[in-house]
Design a protein around this motif. Sequence first.
Motif, mmCIF file in Angstrom:
data_model
loop_
_atom_site.group_PDB
_atom_site.id
_atom_site.type_symbol
_atom_site.label_atom_id
_atom_site.label_comp_id
_atom_site.label_asym_id
_atom_site.label_seq_id
_atom_site.Cartn_x
_atom_site.Cartn_y
_atom_site.Cartn_z
ATOM 1 N N LEU A 1 13.538 5.087 -83.572
ATOM 2 C CA LEU A 1 12.824 4.063 -82.814
ATOM 3 C C LEU A 1 13.252 2.675 -83.281
ATOM 4 O O LEU A 1 13.614 2.493 -84.443
ATOM 5 C CB LEU A 1 11.314 4.238 -82.994
ATOM 6 N N LYS A 2 13.191 1.709 -82.369
ATOM 7 C CA LYS A 2 13.665 0.367 -82.686
ATOM 8 C C LYS A 2 12.506 -0.593 -82.952
ATOM 9 O O LYS A 2 11.464 -0.533 -82.287
ATOM 10 C CB LYS A 2 14.528 -0.178 -81.555
ATOM 11 N N ILE A 3 12.709 -1.461 -83.940
ATOM 12 C CA ILE A 3 11.789 -2.550 -84.242
ATOM 13 C C ILE A 3 12.582 -3.842 -84.132
ATOM 14 O O ILE A 3 13.525 -4.074 -84.908
ATOM 15 C CB ILE A 3 11.195 -2.417 -85.662
ATOM 16 N N ASN A 4 12.254 -4.654 -83.132
ATOM 17 C CA ASN A 4 13.010 -5.885 -82.875
ATOM 18 C C ASN A 4 14.507 -5.610 -82.753
ATOM 19 O O ASN A 4 15.346 -6.357 -83.273
ATOM 20 C CB ASN A 4 12.749 -6.916 -83.971
ATOM 21 N N GLY A 5 14.836 -4.519 -82.075
ATOM 22 C CA GLY A 5 16.223 -4.189 -81.817
ATOM 23 C C GLY A 5 16.950 -3.451 -82.927
ATOM 24 O O GLY A 5 18.127 -3.134 -82.795
ATOM 25 N N VAL A 6 16.248 -3.164 -84.039
ATOM 26 C CA VAL A 6 16.876 -2.487 -85.182
ATOM 27 C C VAL A 6 16.243 -1.107 -85.345
ATOM 28 O O VAL A 6 15.015 -0.972 -85.253
ATOM 29 C CB VAL A 6 16.695 -3.303 -86.478
ATOM 30 N N ARG A 7 17.064 -0.095 -85.574
ATOM 31 C CA ARG A 7 16.547 1.250 -85.795
ATOM 32 C C ARG A 7 15.622 1.274 -87.006
ATOM 33 O O ARG A 7 15.927 0.673 -88.048
ATOM 34 C CB ARG A 7 17.687 2.238 -86.022
ATOM 35 N N ALA A 8 14.510 1.995 -86.874
ATOM 36 C CA ALA A 8 13.540 2.058 -87.961
ATOM 37 C C ALA A 8 14.168 2.640 -89.226
ATOM 38 O O ALA A 8 13.893 2.169 -90.337
ATOM 39 C CB ALA A 8 12.336 2.884 -87.534
ATOM 40 N N TYR A 9 15.029 3.652 -89.074
ATOM 41 C CA TYR A 9 15.618 4.258 -90.265
ATOM 42 C C TYR A 9 16.542 3.292 -91.005
ATOM 43 O O TYR A 9 16.708 3.384 -92.224
ATOM 44 C CB TYR A 9 16.337 5.568 -89.937
ATOM 45 N N THR A 10 17.146 2.354 -90.278
ATOM 46 C CA THR A 10 17.989 1.348 -90.928
ATOM 47 C C THR A 10 17.148 0.460 -91.839
ATOM 48 O O THR A 10 17.539 0.153 -92.973
ATOM 49 C CB THR A 10 18.712 0.494 -89.879
ATOM 50 N N LEU A 11 15.998 0.045 -91.346
ATOM 51 C CA LEU A 11 15.093 -0.779 -92.149
ATOM 52 C C LEU A 11 14.543 0.014 -93.330
ATOM 53 O O LEU A 11 14.463 -0.503 -94.456
ATOM 54 C CB LEU A 11 13.945 -1.285 -91.277
ATOM 55 N N ALA A 12 14.181 1.274 -93.085
ATOM 56 C CA ALA A 12 13.614 2.097 -94.152
ATOM 57 C C ALA A 12 14.633 2.344 -95.260
ATOM 58 O O ALA A 12 14.299 2.283 -96.453
ATOM 59 C CB ALA A 12 13.116 3.423 -93.581
ATOM 60 N N ALA B 1 16.966 0.427 -96.099
ATOM 61 C CA ALA B 1 17.177 -0.842 -96.813
ATOM 62 C C ALA B 1 15.981 -1.216 -97.682
ATOM 63 O O ALA B 1 15.981 -2.282 -98.312
ATOM 64 C CB ALA B 1 17.457 -1.952 -95.806
ATOM 65 N N GLY B 2 14.986 -0.360 -97.711
ATOM 66 C CA GLY B 2 13.817 -0.619 -98.548
ATOM 67 C C GLY B 2 12.801 -1.543 -97.923
ATOM 68 O O GLY B 2 11.854 -1.983 -98.597
ATOM 69 N N GLN B 3 12.953 -1.853 -96.636
ATOM 70 C CA GLN B 3 12.004 -2.722 -95.966
ATOM 71 C C GLN B 3 10.803 -1.922 -95.465
ATOM 72 O O GLN B 3 10.908 -0.736 -95.157
ATOM 73 C CB GLN B 3 12.675 -3.443 -94.794
ATOM 74 N N GLU B 4 9.679 -2.585 -95.378
ATOM 75 C CA GLU B 4 8.481 -1.938 -94.876
ATOM 76 C C GLU B 4 8.634 -1.702 -93.373
ATOM 77 O O GLU B 4 9.046 -2.588 -92.630
ATOM 78 C CB GLU B 4 7.250 -2.804 -95.137
ATOM 79 N N VAL B 5 8.300 -0.503 -92.944
ATOM 80 C CA VAL B 5 8.399 -0.131 -91.541
ATOM 81 C C VAL B 5 7.001 0.174 -91.018
ATOM 82 O O VAL B 5 6.311 1.047 -91.551
ATOM 83 C CB VAL B 5 9.310 1.102 -91.339
ATOM 84 N N VAL B 6 6.579 -0.569 -90.019
ATOM 85 C CA VAL B 6 5.263 -0.363 -89.417
ATOM 86 C C VAL B 6 5.465 0.005 -87.952
ATOM 87 O O VAL B 6 5.940 -0.805 -87.160
ATOM 88 C CB VAL B 6 4.373 -1.619 -89.529
ATOM 89 N N LEU B 7 5.132 1.232 -87.610
ATOM 90 C CA LEU B 7 5.268 1.723 -86.243
ATOM 91 C C LEU B 7 3.891 1.977 -85.647
ATOM 92 O O LEU B 7 2.986 2.446 -86.336
ATOM 93 C CB LEU B 7 6.092 3.006 -86.210
ATOM 94 N N SER B 8 3.752 1.673 -84.388
ATOM 95 C CA SER B 8 2.469 1.847 -83.719
ATOM 96 C C SER B 8 2.226 3.314 -83.374
ATOM 97 O O SER B 8 3.169 4.106 -83.216
ATOM 98 C CB SER B 8 2.426 1.020 -82.427
ATOM 99 N N GLN B 9 0.960 3.663 -83.253
ATOM 100 C CA GLN B 9 0.609 5.005 -82.820
ATOM 101 C C GLN B 9 1.091 5.242 -81.393
ATOM 102 O O GLN B 9 1.164 4.326 -80.587
ATOM 103 C CB GLN B 9 -0.910 5.198 -82.862
ATOM 104 N N ARG B 10 1.423 6.498 -81.126
ATOM 105 C CA ARG B 10 1.848 6.883 -79.778
ATOM 106 C C ARG B 10 1.034 8.085 -79.342
ATOM 107 O O ARG B 10 0.757 8.982 -80.145
ATOM 108 C CB ARG B 10 3.334 7.247 -79.758
ATOM 109 N N ALA B 11 0.646 8.095 -78.089
ATOM 110 C CA ALA B 11 -0.108 9.222 -77.546
ATOM 111 C C ALA B 11 0.849 10.377 -77.228
ATOM 112 O O ALA B 11 1.838 10.200 -76.517
ATOM 113 C CB ALA B 11 -0.867 8.797 -76.298
ATOM 114 N N VAL B 12 0.576 11.549 -77.779
ATOM 115 C CA VAL B 12 1.352 12.751 -77.496
ATOM 116 C C VAL B 12 0.366 13.881 -77.214
ATOM 117 O O VAL B 12 -0.837 13.746 -77.451
ATOM 118 C CB VAL B 12 2.283 13.135 -78.663
ATOM 119 N N THR B 13 0.878 14.983 -76.737
ATOM 120 C CA THR B 13 0.017 16.124 -76.417
ATOM 121 C C THR B 13 0.552 17.386 -77.067
ATOM 122 O O THR B 13 1.735 17.714 -76.916
ATOM 123 C CB THR B 13 -0.070 16.342 -74.892
ATOM 124 N N ILE B 14 -0.315 18.062 -77.793
ATOM 125 C CA ILE B 14 0.003 19.370 -78.360
ATOM 126 C C ILE B 14 -0.657 20.404 -77.451
ATOM 127 O O ILE B 14 -1.873 20.604 -77.485
ATOM 128 C CB ILE B 14 -0.515 19.519 -79.802
#
Length: 316
Positions: A139-150, A152-165
């Motif tokens: 997933l992207k945060i401001n155009g950057v992949r979340a795993y790239t930020l993670a 690099a040791g940066q804090e990654v804050v992702l919003s909740q998403r509605a899914v269905t089990i």
Amino acid sequence: MRRSYAVTISTLAKRATEAGGFYALDKPVGITSQRALTIAKRQLGVRKAGHSGTLDPLASGLLVIAVGSWSRLLAFVLGADKVYHAVIRLGLRTDTLDITGAVEGFQPVPSSIGVDEVRAGLERFRGSIDQIPPAFSALKINGVRAYTLARAGQEVVLSQRAVTIHAIELLHLTRSGPFLDAAIRVHCSSGTYIRSLARDLGETLGMGATLFALRRESIGSVTLESAKDPANVEPEDRLPLSMVFPGAAYYTIDGEMLAKARNGHALDCPPTLGASKEMLVLADGVEPEHQRLVGVYAVQDDKLVPLRVVPPEGTR
């Protein structure tokens, strides 16, 4: 200075007429989904292809790929429900939420945790839930992949998403030293992260948990029974339209109407289709399983409106 591009007419013609189709791959553990796609493209002798959603290198199982001009139809596969077989290791926490990550903590699972407790914990996730995706995700945060930020040791804050089990089943429990491995099968909506489910199950049971193994068994109506190893897939393994579009109606066209369809025009809707059809696969030919796909259309009022139109295929 104007940049020039030189592409021969023969090259353009070859690309335009490259035969399309959907195929099911069984991705092995240890390679990326993109690598599996590259192997299949080479085996099928095609240049253009895409897949139905990434499986991590840790995971194995079903990838639906579309080759040639049919790759533009992947949007109709991406949103399909998925079924996974997963093993969750209780008592262990990692930064990536799976077994490949750095250990962040662990605790022995008490003997009081058994089948009843794990099954009750899983039941809490049945139905519509809000889920926080893993920090190590695409997933992207401001155009950057979340795993790239993670990474690099940066804090990654992702919003909740509605899914269905839709369904979740405990298959068995296995003691592994101080840990407890829970094998489960999950039928879920697109966008569900099984790594997040593992984390949340651990929190529900009052301990850490991480994903130990994952295998995707189905995407929509396509199952592993139709899947081939990427290195062994052949052109004749192309999936039937009825498997990829199980709820679609078929409307056979030819002549003047076919020319209009190829150019992306809306078509008159036959009264026999009914107003309830949301999606329509148009093909020219006789039997649906042997037709050449023209496009996917939606019924709007008394018209068939193109959602995706594919160019004519080359000789197969």
